[in-house]
Each structure stands twice: as structure tokens, then as C-alpha cells.
Design a protein around this motif. Structure first.
Motif, short mmCIF file in Angstrom:
data_model
loop_
_atom_site.label_atom_id
_atom_site.label_comp_id
_atom_site.label_asym_id
_atom_site.label_seq_id
_atom_site.Cartn_x
_atom_site.Cartn_y
_atom_site.Cartn_z
N ARG A 68 0.83 -1.22 0.00
CA ARG A 68 0.00 0.00 0.00
C ARG A 68 0.86 1.27 0.00
O ARG A 68 0.58 2.23 0.71
CB ARG A 68 -0.96 -0.01 1.19
N SER A 90 -5.91 -16.30 -6.96
CA SER A 90 -5.34 -14.98 -7.27
C SER A 90 -6.22 -13.85 -6.76
O SER A 90 -5.71 -12.75 -6.48
CB SER A 90 -5.13 -14.85 -8.78
N ILE A 91 -7.51 -14.07 -6.61
CA ILE A 91 -8.38 -13.01 -6.09
C ILE A 91 -8.09 -12.73 -4.62
O ILE A 91 -8.49 -11.69 -4.09
CB ILE A 91 -9.88 -13.35 -6.28
N ASP A 92 -7.40 -13.67 -3.94
CA ASP A 92 -7.03 -13.45 -2.55
C ASP A 92 -5.82 -12.53 -2.40
O ASP A 92 -5.64 -11.90 -1.36
CB ASP A 92 -6.72 -14.79 -1.86
N TYR A 93 -4.97 -12.47 -3.44
CA TYR A 93 -3.76 -11.65 -3.31
C TYR A 93 -3.62 -10.57 -4.37
O TYR A 93 -2.68 -9.77 -4.31
CB TYR A 93 -2.51 -12.54 -3.28
N LEU A 94 -4.53 -10.52 -5.35
CA LEU A 94 -4.50 -9.46 -6.36
C LEU A 94 -5.84 -8.73 -6.37
O LEU A 94 -6.90 -9.37 -6.37
CB LEU A 94 -4.22 -10.03 -7.75
N GLU A 95 -5.79 -7.41 -6.40
CA GLU A 95 -7.04 -6.65 -6.44
C GLU A 95 -7.34 -6.15 -7.85
O GLU A 95 -8.18 -5.30 -8.03
CB GLU A 95 -6.98 -5.48 -5.46
N SER A 96 -6.62 -6.68 -8.81
CA SER A 96 -6.81 -6.25 -10.20
C SER A 96 -6.79 -7.49 -11.08
O SER A 96 -7.22 -8.56 -10.67
CB SER A 96 -5.70 -5.27 -10.59
N ASN A 114 -5.03 -10.64 -13.23
CA ASN A 114 -3.97 -11.55 -12.82
C ASN A 114 -2.87 -11.70 -13.86
O ASN A 114 -1.96 -12.53 -13.69
CB ASN A 114 -4.54 -12.93 -12.46
N LYS A 158 -1.79 -5.47 -9.28
CA LYS A 158 -1.62 -4.80 -8.00
C LYS A 158 -1.88 -5.78 -6.85
O LYS A 158 -3.03 -6.13 -6.56
CB LYS A 158 -2.58 -3.61 -7.90
N LYS A 167 -2.44 -7.19 -3.08
CA LYS A 167 -3.14 -6.58 -1.95
C LYS A 167 -2.77 -7.20 -0.61
O LYS A 167 -3.31 -6.78 0.42
CB LYS A 167 -4.65 -6.66 -2.17
#
Length: 420
Positions: free
Chosen positions: A55, A92-98, A100, A130, A132
Motif C-alpha cells: 500500500r 489470485s483473487i485473494d492476493y490481487l485486487e486487479s 492476474n 496490483k 493486496k
């Protein structure tokens, strides 16, 4: 008149078998021989340790050359990893907010070079990629639309800096190692509770970012209120080593540091002065970059596109330390990888090791390492080890909360053994 035997040696060392792309490994690795000069560092400082704060506005810069030239479609993606570099196996949705994956769109062609290449370069996090959460990440670059056609895998780190680390470098507590080893003591200060630090907390210490000598899974010696102390006797010790050797190929118009000769035929060939195994018992101070390399060019105007490639011949005058094993020439330029490209060939008649590596113009640090038949890594047998040697040490602290599915990187600090 050119030395015919040296020219023949260049030819022999440049012959490589064509093989299929190896399987992905969770390490720094180049999978295709046409991919060269891989760089990955915090954009704030060239060749810095590849870590950014979560962040924040910090970014990582990644670059590489494709010696086949032209333009290709390269994509990259990220994989979250555990503290010991295994896949975290989270979505990937657990560690990327955009998204993949992303396409590398920034590329430039070489100019006025004998070796044609295309340089690809990008920075992230960005609008497409990005992360997260904090932790270890593997950057995977692949060709076209085929994720199995991997060309580069590169480790990097994202820390949330929720703890503070106070480190120090002291001499080994063992009398026999007092003049040859560095001992790293440190304390971790935390505001939030850490449940069962012996089980859920992992500390990793690296010397100059070299993975082969990293000390992992160290445990605290004392647990205090809001502090964990790591100062156990005979723990967290590294061979101090010696200053890295170096050479300068910023120009092919004159012979710079450690360059004995160079010549051109179908390619540019550089012969370095013969290196001697260090048998001295005294430390000799010299400036180095702790294993880093810097692409530089004094013959053209642009370091990236005008820097040419050369076949660099390394020669080490030494006898094998053990009956069986291999010698390697290593530095950040080849990710300290123990592979066929970095392996040296021993000529028994001459009593010397030889190795030839294609490298881009610039400034390079390197050292010689011996690996015996049992896989024991020894980076002091050719270089020596002295407490006075200057090294950078990286300390990374990981925490897996009770019930969590991944390791968070909660703290990072880097210290220099001289500048305390």
C-alpha cells in the motif's frame, strides 16, 4: 598473432545443447538461452533488493533482453508463495485486487550493436497488476498466450512493515571463527500480539541477497513483552567471505579494470586476467558492489540499447579442493545459479578452470564457488573469509496468523556490516 588455443576454447565453451523449456521452479531462473541481462529491483535504487512496501507508491522495475530481436508478445503474472518459496495455493483473487496478468508493451531495439537484441522493461504494481497482501511473490514472464512457455521466473517481496527490526553484526562467539564469520543478532518489536512465535513466526536472514546461504526458520532466544530477541550463541552466523572480484567492460575501445584483451570476429570476445585463489591470511580492502552488476556503456549514448554483448572468458588458477565437484563463477548477473552456464571447465594440464559467459557491457561483481559431490556449497575456498569484509544483510520476518492460509511478510530490514 592471436592465441589460437584461447579462440578454440571460446568456441568449445559456447556450444550448448538445444533443450525443451524446463518445468517452472519457484526460484530466480532464466529458461531460454536467448533471454539475457535480467534485472529486478526497487525502482528507487538500481539493483537494490527487490522489495516494496504494501500500500505504498513504491514500484519494482523489471527488464531483460531478447537476443533473437524483433518484437514478441510477453506477458507476466504473479504467484503468492510461502516463506520457504512454495506456492501458497490460494486463489489470485485473494492476493490481487486487479487483473492476474498483463502484457509487456514497453520494448526498444538495440542500436549499432554487433549482437542484435530487444530490451523489454516494465514497472509494477500498476493499474493492471496490483497485489493486496504482503509476502513472497514469484514473477512469471511467459511468451505469447501460453503460460507454460515460461522465459523468466523472479522472486520479489512485499512487506507490510507492521513490526520493527533492530539488527547488529558482531563477531562469531566461537574462538575458531572469530576472525572469519559474521554473527547477526536482532530483535523484533511488535505492537500487535503474536500468537506462538515459535510456531507461527519465521525469520529469514540473507547475505547480499544470495539464496544458497540464507538461514531460514530461526527461532527467538527470548520472548519479552512486545519484543522477540534473537541472539542465541552459535546461531545466525555467516562466513564473512571477501570482497567480490570485478571487471569493467563499459568500453570495447580500451582495456579497463581486469580486462586483459578483447577481439572481434563474428562476436566480441573479452579475456579477463587470470584470477588466483586467495590463499592470504590477511584481508585486502577494495570497493565492491556486493555482487551487483550495472549495465553501462561509454561507446554509445544509451546504456540500454547501445550496450553490446561479449563472450567473457573467466580463468581461475587453482586446483580442485576435493576429488569430485564443480567450480562456478557467480554474481547477481546470473542469479547465483549453479547451472551449466556458470560452471567452469577444469584443464588439468594447465591447472586452471575456464568458463565463458555472454554478458552485456557494464560493471560486474563476481566470485568463485566450489560445490562438492555431496552438494556442499563453499564460497570461501577460493576467496577466503575475513571478518573485515563488507556485506549487506537482509532480515525478513514472516507471520502466519492462527487459521490463516498464507504467510505474511510483516517486517524487513537491511544492514551493512561496516556502516552500523
Amino acid at each position: 598473432m592471436r592465441n589460437v588455443s584461447l579462440i578454440l576454447l571460446f568456441v568449445a565453451l559456447n556450444i550448448h545443447a538445444i533443450a525443451q523449456t524446463p518445468a517452472l521452479v519457484y526460484d530466480n531462473k532464466v529458461y531460454q538461452p536467448n533471454i539475457q541481462s535480467v534485472e529486478c529491483y526497487n525502482t528507487k535504487k538500481e539493483q537494490s533488493f527487490p522489495i516494496i512496501a504494501l500500500r505504498s507508491n513504491e514500484t519494482l522495475t523489471v527488464a531483460f533482453d531478447d537476443l533473437k530481436g524483433g518484437s514478441k508478445v510477453y506477458r507476466y503474472t504473479l504467484v503468492h508463495c510461502t516463506f520457504d518459496w512454495k506456492p501458497s495455493r490460494i486463489n489470485s483473487i485473494d492476493y490481487l485486487e486487479s487483473f492476474n496478468e498483463d502484457i509487456i508493451t514497453n520494448y526498444r531495439f538495440s542500436f549499432n550493436t554487433l549482437q542484435k537484441f530487444t530490451n523489454y522493461r516494465f514497472t509494477f504494481p500498476n493499474q493492471q497488476i496490483k497485489p493486496k497482501i504482503s509476502g513472497n511473490y514469484l514473477l512469471i514472464i511467459y511468451e505469447g498466450n501460453n503460460p507454460n512457455q515460461v522465459v523468466i521466473s523472479q522472486r520479489f517481496y512485499i512487506s507490510d512493515n507492521s513490526v520493527n527490526i533492530a539488527p547488529e553484526v558482531v563477531a562469531s562467539t566461537a574462538i575458531s571463527n572469530f576472525k572469519t564469520k559474521h554473527k547477526i543478532n536482532f530483535s523484533i518489536f511488535h505492537e500487535s500480539p503474536i500468537v506462538n512465535p515459535y510456531l507461527n513466526l519465521k525469520a529469514v536472514i540473507m547475505q547480499n541477497g544470495i539464496p544458497q546461504t540464507a538461514i531460514t526458520n530461526t527461532k527467538p532466544n527470548f520472548i519479552q513483552q512486545k519484543a522477540l530477541v534473537y541472539n542465541e550463541l552459535n546461531a545466525n552466523e555467516f562466513w564473512a567471505g571477501n570482497e567480490f572480484r570485478k571487471f569493467d567492460t563499459r568500453s570495447f575501445r580500451y582495456k579497463a579494470a581486469h580486462v586483459q584483451d578483447f577481439f572481434r570476429d563474428s562476436s566480441i570476445n573479452v579475456i579477463l586476467f587470470t584470477d588466483q585463489a586467495n590463499k592470504s591470511t590477511k584481508y585486502s580492502n577494495q570497493f565492491d558492489e556486493n555482487g551487483n552488476f550495472f549495465i553501462r556503456n561509454q561507446d554509445g549514448r544509451d546504456n540500454i540499447t547501445d550496450s553490446d554483448y561479449a563472450n567473457v572468458l573467466f580463468t581461475l588458477s587453482a586446483t580442485p579442493p576435493t576429488a569430485k565437484g564443480n567450480a562456478y563463477v557467480l554474481g547477481r548477473f546470473n542469479n547465483y545459479s549453479l547451472n551449466e552456464d556458470s560452471k567452469l571447465i577444469y584443464d588439468q594440464n594447465r591447472g586452471k578452470f575456464f568458463g565463458n559467459i555472454k554478458l552485456k557491457q557494464g560493471l560486474y561483481d563476481f566470485k568463485y564457488v566450489w560445490v562438492d559431490e555431496n552438494g556442499t556449497y563453499n564460497d570461501t575456498v577460493f576467496e577466503g573469509s575475513f571478518f573485515e569484509a563488507e556485506n549487506n544483510y537482509q532480515i525478513l520476518v514472516y507471520y502466519r496468523k492462527p487459521g490463516a492460509r498464507w504467510d505474511e511478510l510483516i517486517g524487513f530490514n537491511q544492514l551493512n556490516s561496516i556502516r552500523r
